[in-house]
Design a protein around this motif. Structure first.
Motif, PDB file in Angstrom:
ATOM      1  N   LYS A   1      39.874   0.924 -19.155  1.00 14.62           N
ATOM      2  CA  LYS A   1      40.856   0.829 -20.234  1.00 14.62           C
ATOM      3  C   LYS A   1      41.867  -0.234 -19.830  1.00 14.62           C
ATOM      4  O   LYS A   1      42.375  -0.229 -18.710  1.00 14.62           O
TER       5      LYS A   1
ATOM      6  N   ASP B   1      44.011  -1.512 -24.958  1.00 11.82           N
ATOM      7  CA  ASP B   1      43.931  -0.063 -25.163  1.00 11.82           C
ATOM      8  C   ASP B   1      45.305   0.589 -25.163  1.00 11.82           C
ATOM      9  O   ASP B   1      45.401   1.823 -25.138  1.00 11.82           O
ATOM     10  N   GLY B   2      46.345  -0.227 -25.212  1.00 10.59           N
ATOM     11  CA  GLY B   2      47.682   0.347 -25.295  1.00 10.59           C
ATOM     12  C   GLY B   2      48.698  -0.438 -24.498  1.00 10.59           C
ATOM     13  O   GLY B   2      48.373  -1.359 -23.741  1.00 10.59           O
TER      14      GLY B   2
ATOM     15  N   ASN C   1      50.651   3.992 -34.661  1.00 11.59           N
ATOM     16  CA  ASN C   1      50.233   3.435 -33.368  1.00 11.59           C
ATOM     17  C   ASN C   1      51.397   3.055 -32.463  1.00 11.59           C
ATOM     18  O   ASN C   1      51.200   2.920 -31.254  1.00 11.59           O
TER      19      ASN C   1
ATOM     20  N   TRP D   1      48.761  10.070 -34.871  1.00 13.80           N
ATOM     21  CA  TRP D   1      49.181   9.351 -33.665  1.00 13.80           C
ATOM     22  C   TRP D   1      47.902   8.825 -33.051  1.00 13.80           C
ATOM     23  O   TRP D   1      47.302   9.413 -32.171  1.00 13.80           O
ATOM     24  N   GLY D   2      47.473   7.688 -33.614  1.00 13.15           N
ATOM     25  CA  GLY D   2      46.144   7.176 -33.296  1.00 13.15           C
ATOM     26  C   GLY D   2      46.083   6.409 -31.991  1.00 13.15           C
ATOM     27  O   GLY D   2      47.017   6.407 -31.188  1.00 13.15           O
ATOM     28  N   HIS D   3      44.964   5.762 -31.791  1.00 12.06           N
ATOM     29  CA  HIS D   3      44.738   4.937 -30.602  1.00 12.06           C
ATOM     30  C   HIS D   3      44.276   3.553 -31.069  1.00 12.06           C
ATOM     31  O   HIS D   3      43.572   3.451 -32.073  1.00 12.06           O
ATOM     32  N   PRO D   4      44.625   2.510 -30.340  1.00 14.62           N
ATOM     33  CA  PRO D   4      45.490   2.493 -29.155  1.00 14.62           C
ATOM     34  C   PRO D   4      46.944   2.753 -29.508  1.00 14.62           C
ATOM     35  O   PRO D   4      47.346   2.639 -30.659  1.00 14.62           O
ATOM     36  N   ARG D   5      47.717   3.103 -28.480  1.00 14.33           N
ATOM     37  CA  ARG D   5      49.120   3.438 -28.673  1.00 14.33           C
ATOM     38  C   ARG D   5      50.029   2.450 -27.940  1.00 14.33           C
ATOM     39  O   ARG D   5      49.713   2.012 -26.842  1.00 14.33           O
TER      40      ARG D   5
ATOM     41  N   VAL E   1      50.120   6.953 -23.752  1.00 16.03           N
ATOM     42  CA  VAL E   1      49.305   5.755 -23.959  1.00 16.03           C
ATOM     43  C   VAL E   1      47.916   5.898 -23.369  1.00 16.03           C
ATOM     44  O   VAL E   1      46.906   5.631 -24.029  1.00 16.03           O
ATOM     45  N   VAL E   2      47.819   6.314 -22.115  1.00 16.39           N
ATOM     46  CA  VAL E   2      46.527   6.317 -21.433  1.00 16.39           C
ATOM     47  C   VAL E   2      46.447   7.496 -20.448  1.00 16.39           C
ATOM     48  O   VAL E   2      46.386   7.308 -19.237  1.00 16.39           O
TER      49      VAL E   2
END
Length: 596
Positions: free
Chosen positions: A404, A432-433, A469, A489-493, A571-572
């Motif tokens: 990621k 990815d964030g 996001n 509250w989707g991804h990526p953030r 975030v991850v």
């Protein structure tokens, strides 16, 4: 005895005469509380203009109003003196124009009465307003979690302000005297109107060049550069070369320990080991990967494009350490000195049991305030080259067999990261964030978000696209839950840590003449309701606030503490990560001793 008595009588008489003489002088000053210059040639040694003094005094009063963070008494005197000098200059212009239009000057009696009124009312109001400012500063300290006790030295504040104002006034009058003499010299060769124009133009040029090239560039900047260069060659006590081959400067590294610079050695030499991580988590861990390319890397000097060379070297070091086989790969933007906040890097490594890689490139060793003035574009260029190089390598890997990829940065490092993308959509599409902390007001992406925020949300806590996001937080544990548990509250953030009282976030030259949106209702949670905007004054107050923005506790001012723990958790997070894990890691980060 008679001689002694006579001596006592003579001494008493001398004392009485001294008292009477002092009383006569005091009455004379009270009747005429100003000094009249002998003739108009006295440009420097002359009494201040009353209208200008009134303007300067009012500006000083305005400077006493509270701003974003509490100010020490010494800095209050400094900002008061600077603001009073600006007010005096404006008052001088008003007085000059007024006299030219009205063709009226007060007589000696009226002038004396006006000065008498000024000395009485001005002194009383100044003392009272400084006392009120003391109360406001105490309330602001309480609001931001500081001890309410504070020594607010009224006489010293007044003395510092008056001395600084007087220095500015003497400098301005000295420049005016020089301009007059230059005009007279030119008048020997050209007509008077042309001499006046040339004299003013040459005087302005001399002052501008002198301040910019001599005082600023060769004085302030050169001194800061020499100090920063000496610091960059040192190593903080307790920091030692890494023994892990997975860290820059360690065994097998493409970069020598000696070439990492002060902040690079801090970053590399404080990498937690797998034993340290396992001791905290109770789970098997890996030694983290940390890659750092400094501004003084020899490879950069041998290339026509040093930023490209640094980025290429960083990718080679990532490949050498197996960084692209890790669970998470983070690109970190650095501040002016090359600093990477340990409160950002360590939580990510502990959260993922060390199965991480973090890479950073130093673009400068200068302090952040100097980098802001002279190196801002270098920060953007260097970091964008790094982001592009890492993304190129990462994108070529199979999608199900690559880490990621996240980006992070604090302050100027956040600006550098934002400048590496063409907006929010580009960031979301290519990574990815992101975790971005305390970005300056001029950072392009955060400004875009604030400008396009959802209606009704305040600028200090903007809601963007319903929080789908991107979310902002000062108190992450609760702020990241906005706009509610049912909101997507989707991804990526992308998580922004942004304190409402952070002057670095809100400082802008626009404050000179425009009221900022962060003063609109509702105010931020740590902003005093007593705060007001005044043209020019608020600009200087916020400028001084930046200098003391670390004098408060997180999450206030420019301090963000362990907020990155909650940011990374959003975030991850590691698979199976829970809110309990976040709270435990937050406590661990608060209790541990920061490595640098």
């Amino acid at each position: 005895m008679p001689g002694g008595a006579g001596g006592d009588s003579g001494g008493a008489g001398c004392w009485q005469r001294t008292v009477r003489s002092g009383a006569r002088r005091a009455r004379a000053v009270a009747r005429k509380p100003y000094w009249e210059r002998p003739d108009s040639t006295y440009l420097v040694r002359r009494w201040p203009d009353l209208t200008a003094v009134c303007f300067g005094t009012v500006f000083f009063w305005l400077s006493l109003t509270p701003s974003l963070v509490p100010r020490p008494w010494l800095l209050q005197g400094v900002v008061g003196g600077i603001t009073a000098a600006i007010g005096y200059g404006l008052g001088s212009i008003v007085a000059t124009v007024g006299r030219a239009l009205l063709r009226w000057r007060p007589g000696d009696r009226a002038r004396a009465r006006l000065w008498q009124a000024y000395w009485v009312l001005g002194l009383v109001l100044t003392v009272w307003l400084i006392a009120e400012s003391d109360h406001s500063q105490r309330r602001l300290r309480e609001l931001q979690g500081l001890a309410p006790s504070m020594a607010w030295h009224t006489p010293v504040i007044m003395l510092v302000a008056v001395l600084l104002w007087a220095l500015f006034l003497l400098a301005a009058r000295g420049i005016r005297l020089g301009a007059r003499r230059l005009t007279r010299a030119l008048h020997r060769f050209v007509p008077l109107p042309l001499a006046i124009g040339l004299g003013l133009a040459l005087s302005a040029l001399i002052v501008t060049v002198g301040l910019r090239d001599v005082v600023f560039q060769r004085g302030v900047i050169d001194l800061a550069d020499r100090i920063a260069y000496a610091t960059n060659g040192g190593t903080k006590d307790g920091i030692h070369p890494p023994t892990s081959p997975l860290v820059s400067g360690g065994p097998g590294s493409l970069l020598r320990w000696a070439d990492l610079g002060f902040q690079g050695r801090n970053f590399a030499g404080s990498t937690p080991s797998k034993e340290q991580i396992t001791k905290y988590t109770g789970r098997p861990a890996k030694d983290p990967v940390r890659v750092y390319v400094s501004a003084s890397a020899p490879e950069a000097f041998s290339s026509r494009d040093p930023f490209e060379a640094k980025a290429r070297l960083a990718v080679e070091e990532l490949e050498r350490t197996g960084a692209f086989d890790r669970d998470v790969l983070a690109i970190a933007g650095t501040t002016g000195t090359g600093w990477v906040n340990a409160d950002i890097s360590e939580p990510l490594e502990y959260m993922h049991d060390g199965n991480t890689a973090i890479v950073a490139v130093q673009y400068s060793y200068l302090p952040s305030w100097v980098s802001f003035l002279v190196d801002k574009e270098r920060a953007a260029q260097a970091t964008r080259r790094l982001v592009d190089a890492v993304l190129a390598k990462w994108s070529a890997l199979p999608e199900d067999d690559r880490p990621k990829l996240v980006v992070t940065g604090e302050s100027l490092g956040g600006f550098a990261i934002e400048s590496s993308f063409d907006g929010v959509d580009d960031l979301l599409a290519r990574t990815d964030g992101a975790l971005i902390v305390g970005t300056p007001n001029f950072a392009p992406m955060s400004r875009e978000i604030r400008d396009r925020r959802d209606a009704g949300s305040p600028v200090w806590r903007p809601l963007y696209d319903g929080g789908r996001n991107v979310r902002f937080a000062q108190f992450p544990e609760r702020d990241l839950e906005r706009p509610g548990p049912d909101a997507p509250w989707g991804h990526p953030r992308v998580v922004y840590l942004q304190n409402a009282s952070d002057p670095v976030v809100w400082w802008s030259s626009d404050l000179f003449l425009h009221r900022p949106q962060w003063l609109d209702s509702p105010l931020g949670p740590d902003i005093t309701p007593a705060i007001r905007w005044f043209p020019v004054v608020t600009f200087w107050q916020t400028s001084v606030d930046m200098a003391v923005s670390y004098g408060v506790e997180a999450p206030h001012g420019h301090r963000y503490g362990v907020g990155p723990v909650d940011g990374w958790a959003a975030v991850v997070p590691r698979v199976g990560w829970t809110g309990v894990d976040t709270g435990r890691l937050r406590r661990h980060m608060e209790e541990r001793v920061a490595p640098y």
